[in-house]
Write a protein that holds these residues in place. Structure first.
Motif, PDB file in Angstrom:
ATOM      1  N   ARG A  39       0.832  -1.215   0.000  1.00 35.59           N
ATOM      2  CA  ARG A  39       0.000   0.000   0.000  1.00 35.59           C
ATOM      3  C   ARG A  39       0.862   1.260   0.000  1.00 35.59           C
ATOM      4  NH1 ARG A  39      -2.908  -3.199   3.680  1.00 35.59           N
ATOM      5  NH2 ARG A  39      -2.029  -2.063   5.440  1.00 35.59           N
ATOM      6  N   GLU A  40       1.943   1.238   0.774  1.00 37.73           N
ATOM      7  CA  GLU A  40       2.853   2.382   0.813  1.00 37.73           C
ATOM      8  C   GLU A  40       3.496   2.613  -0.549  1.00 37.73           C
ATOM      9  OE1 GLU A  40       3.832   4.595   3.419  1.00 37.73           O
ATOM     10  OE2 GLU A  40       1.969   3.828   4.246  1.00 37.73           O
ATOM     11  N   LYS A  42       2.362   1.733  -3.455  1.00 33.29           N
ATOM     12  CA  LYS A  42       1.329   2.207  -4.375  1.00 33.29           C
ATOM     13  C   LYS A  42       1.087   3.703  -4.177  1.00 33.29           C
ATOM     14  CE  LYS A  42      -3.359   1.083  -5.850  1.00 33.29           C
ATOM     15  NZ  LYS A  42      -4.543   0.275  -5.607  1.00 33.29           N
ATOM     16  N   ALA A  43       1.051   4.155  -2.928  1.00 36.79           N
ATOM     17  CA  ALA A  43       0.849   5.573  -2.656  1.00 36.79           C
ATOM     18  C   ALA A  43       2.020   6.405  -3.167  1.00 36.79           C
ATOM     19  CB  ALA A  43       0.663   5.790  -1.151  1.00 36.79           C
ATOM     20  N   LYS A  45       4.025   5.629  -5.654  1.00 38.99           N
ATOM     21  CA  LYS A  45       3.940   5.640  -7.116  1.00 38.99           C
ATOM     22  C   LYS A  45       2.897   6.636  -7.590  1.00 38.99           C
ATOM     23  CE  LYS A  45       5.462   0.998  -8.394  1.00 38.99           C
ATOM     24  NZ  LYS A  45       5.050  -0.282  -9.004  1.00 38.99           N
ATOM     25  N   GLU A  46       1.760   6.684  -6.911  1.00 38.09           N
ATOM     26  CA  GLU A  46       0.717   7.637  -7.288  1.00 38.09           C
ATOM     27  C   GLU A  46       1.188   9.065  -7.074  1.00 38.09           C
ATOM     28  OE1 GLU A  46      -2.772   6.556  -5.109  1.00 38.09           O
ATOM     29  OE2 GLU A  46      -3.097   4.733  -6.291  1.00 38.09           O
ATOM     30  N   GLN A  47       1.908   9.320  -5.992  1.00 38.25           N
ATOM     31  CA  GLN A  47       2.450  10.646  -5.735  1.00 38.25           C
ATOM     32  C   GLN A  47       3.447  11.036  -6.817  1.00 38.25           C
ATOM     33  OE1 GLN A  47       4.230  10.652  -1.846  1.00 38.25           O
ATOM     34  NE2 GLN A  47       2.743  12.129  -1.057  1.00 38.25           N
ATOM     35  N   SER A  49       3.687   9.878  -9.875  1.00 34.85           N
ATOM     36  CA  SER A  49       3.059  10.084 -11.178  1.00 34.85           C
ATOM     37  C   SER A  49       2.267  11.386 -11.210  1.00 34.85           C
ATOM     38  CB  SER A  49       2.163   8.897 -11.538  1.00 34.85           C
ATOM     39  OG  SER A  49       1.040   8.846 -10.685  1.00 34.85           O
ATOM     40  N   SER A  50       1.650  11.766 -10.106  1.00 38.99           N
ATOM     41  CA  SER A  50       0.907  13.026 -10.097  1.00 38.99           C
ATOM     42  C   SER A  50       1.869  14.209 -10.075  1.00 38.99           C
ATOM     43  CB  SER A  50      -0.047  13.088  -8.913  1.00 38.99           C
ATOM     44  OG  SER A  50       0.670  13.135  -7.697  1.00 38.99           O
ATOM     45  N   SER A  53       3.401  14.541 -13.688  1.00 33.87           N
ATOM     46  CA  SER A  53       2.489  14.950 -14.750  1.00 33.87           C
ATOM     47  C   SER A  53       2.049  16.400 -14.585  1.00 33.87           C
ATOM     48  CB  SER A  53       1.256  14.026 -14.770  1.00 33.87           C
ATOM     49  OG  SER A  53       0.524  14.166 -13.567  1.00 33.87           O
TER      50      SER A  53
END
Length: 66
Positions: A39-40, A42-43, A45-47, A49-50, A53
């Motif tokens: 979960r960490e 994934k978070a 990676k999302e940070q 990528s945001s 971008s």
């Protein structure tokens, strides 16, 4: 003689059951840690990528002292 063998087998069985229980607890705890780390990751990676971008160029990221 047979009673001694049975007693020794019962003792070994008892230790084996205890060992299996401890191993099960360890595996369970490791699985919980793996799920937390997943979960960490994934978070993060999302940070990333945001943040990546944002559309800004490297010139926009020059430190203020330049």
């Amino acid at each position: 003689m047979t009673a001694d063998r049975i007693t020794n087998l019962e003792i070994k069985l008892s230790f084996t059951e205890d060992l299996i229980e401890k191993l099960n607890e360890t595996v369970y705890k490791q699985q919980q840690q793996i799920e937390f780390l997943y979960r960490e990751l994934k978070a993060v990676k999302e940070q990333a990528s945001s943040a990546g971008s944002g559309g800004g160029s490297l010139k926009d990221e020059i430190p203020p002292h330049y």
